[in-house]
Design a protein around this motif. Structure first.
Motif, mmCIF file in Angstrom:
data_model
loop_
_atom_site.group_PDB
_atom_site.id
_atom_site.type_symbol
_atom_site.label_atom_id
_atom_site.label_comp_id
_atom_site.label_asym_id
_atom_site.label_seq_id
_atom_site.Cartn_x
_atom_site.Cartn_y
_atom_site.Cartn_z
ATOM 1 N N ASP A 1 0.829 -1.200 0.000
ATOM 2 C CA ASP A 1 0.000 0.000 0.000
ATOM 3 C C ASP A 1 0.863 1.250 0.000
ATOM 4 N N ASP B 1 1.668 5.449 -1.443
ATOM 5 C CA ASP B 1 2.160 6.045 -2.684
ATOM 6 C C ASP B 1 3.671 6.238 -2.686
ATOM 7 N N ALA C 1 8.472 3.001 -7.233
ATOM 8 C CA ALA C 1 7.311 3.864 -7.026
ATOM 9 C C ALA C 1 6.015 3.069 -7.141
ATOM 10 N N ALA C 2 4.922 3.695 -6.709
ATOM 11 C CA ALA C 2 3.634 3.011 -6.730
ATOM 12 C C ALA C 2 3.207 2.659 -8.151
ATOM 13 N N ASN C 3 3.498 3.529 -9.108
ATOM 14 C CA ASN C 3 3.178 3.273 -10.515
ATOM 15 C C ASN C 3 4.429 3.532 -11.350
#
Length: 424
Positions: A247, A249, A289-291
């Motif tokens: 979980d 960002d 990174a998250a994306n």
């Protein structure tokens, strides 16, 4: 006749890992000739007809008696054979190889068969495992065709321990490499994937991602155009899918463990037909990174691995292998990507049709009580088709978790092999 295990081989005694190879075919098989082919290949390699025994403070290979040598097991039940073999251990002290031929009960020209060979990783790596499987089928083809085969002119000797074939190195340089590696893993501890399984019972299962030849070619062309290795691209996809399981960002420090084939880098070089474990590992910890941008991530993974090899770090990593038992973080990663590259499948005699060939890593010990662990991905392209095998124990990762991971990985790889995906 004994030979002490070198530090690299000894590491596998505790890990209890193995390679499980399988070849599925249709047609008529002469089980007696296949058994003979397996016997002849085993006879040519002492490590394949040995057991691991205590030897002072360590362990040694000791030859099995003639009556104890691995023999081809024959059974019915093609559909369950692979899973059964994957869940049947090779305990320390017993044979290091097991082969099973499972066939359909029906007698027909299109009868299905699967040959499953399990080999302890103390005596084999991915490349030599594939070479062994292909050697059995080569010998079987020769026997079917009536071609002459000859026993070794003399008793084959033990292969040299891999540790003894490393180029000379300054001990002070190796010691400094160890200090730097320990400092690095303490400074950047990687996060592991949390378990969602039952926590007890369970069995080893495989989730498999298989691309056809066209999509495999497209993926490799995309990697080439992006200036990255196919391994870097697949590793980046694995890291991206793993990052989505955490979980938040903010970037998370994840680790990718990659194999480095040592055979061409040893003195003298060791062919793939030598039945030894000749592979080092490279751990790359990095913030994800998250994306993440998959191409940028692939470039970082590719550059880091290539740079480490150019500096000879893989040789130092091999030399510090004895430290791994005391410092497991040296090889602790979020994902383990064991990429064999593009390899040929077995060559069969006329009348047999090859329908599938696989290489899957297996282990004897899983620890659901740990709560988290790396995720293993075995990547190999047999005859131009890319496969990613994802073994797991259901007490740790559930079938639902692994299906979703496999499906997300497929989507990530397919998106990279689609037209017009390469950034400017």
């Amino acid at each position: 006749m004994r030979r002490a295990l070198c530090p690299v081989e000894a590491l596998y005694v505790g890990q209890r890992s193995r390679a499980v190879l399988s070849c599925e075919v249709r047609g008529r098989i002469d089980a007696a000739l296949l058994a003979r082919a397996f016997d002849e290949v085993i006879a040519e390699h002492p490590t394949l007809r040995a057991r691991i025994v205590p030897d002072g403070a360590g362990h040694a290979f000791a030859l099995l008696g003639a009556e104890e040598r691995p023999r081809l097991n024959v059974r019915t039940g093609v559909d369950t054979a692979h899973g059964d073999e994957l869940n049947d251990p090779l305990p320390v002290g017993g044979p290091l190889v097991r082969a099973t031929l499972a066939s359909d009960p029906a007698e027909s020209a299109q009868q299905r068969h699967i040959l499953v060979i399990s080999v302890d990783h103390a005596v084999i790596d991915g490349h030599s495992a594939i070479a062994m499987q292909n050697a059995v089928w080569d010998r079987y083809r020769a026997l079917v065709n009536g071609e002459p085969t000859a026993a070794p002119a003399r008793e084959p000797g033990w292969p040299a321990p891999i540790s003894s074939l490393l180029p000379p190195a300054d001990e002070a340089v190796t010691a400094e490499h160890l200090r730097e590696r320990l400092a690095e893993v303490r400074r950047y501890p990687v996060e592991l994937l949390p378990y969602d399984g039952s926590g007890s019972g369970g069995r080893i299962e495989i989730r498999r991602l298989l691309l056809d030849a066209e999509r495999t070619t497209a993926l490799r062309e995309f990697a080439r155009a992006a200036g990255v290795s196919a391994h870097g691209l697949i590793s980046a996809a694995l890291l991206s899918v793993a990052r989505a399981r955490f979980d938040g960002d903010a970037p998370r420090v994840l680790g990718c463990l990659s194999p480095v084939d040592l055979r061409s880098r040893l003195v003298p070089p060791v062919p793939h037909t030598e039945m030894v474990a000749a592979v080092a590992t490279h751990l790359h910890a990095l913030p994800v990174a998250a994306n993440p941008d998959p191409v940028a991530l692939a470039r970082e993974v590719t550059a880091h691995l290539r740079g480490a090899i150019a500096r000879g770090e893989h040789l130092h990593d091999m030399r510090i292998t004895p430290e791994v038992m005391r410092n497991p973080a040296l090889q602790t990663a979020t994902v383990i990507a064991t990429n064999m590259g593009a390899v040929p499948g077995p060559r069969l005699p006329a009348g047999l049709e090859l329908t599938d060939v696989r290489l899957v890593p297996g282990r004897e010990h899983y620890f659901p009580q740990a709560g988290r662990s790396p995720l293993m991905a075995c990547v190999v392209s047999f005859d131009g088709r890319l496969a990613v095998e994802l073994p797991h124990h259901t007490a740790c990762f559930s079938a639902r978790f692994m299906r979703a991971f496999r499906d997300d990985l497929r989507s990530a790889l397919l998106s990279l092999s689609a037209p017009n995906q390469l950034p400017a």
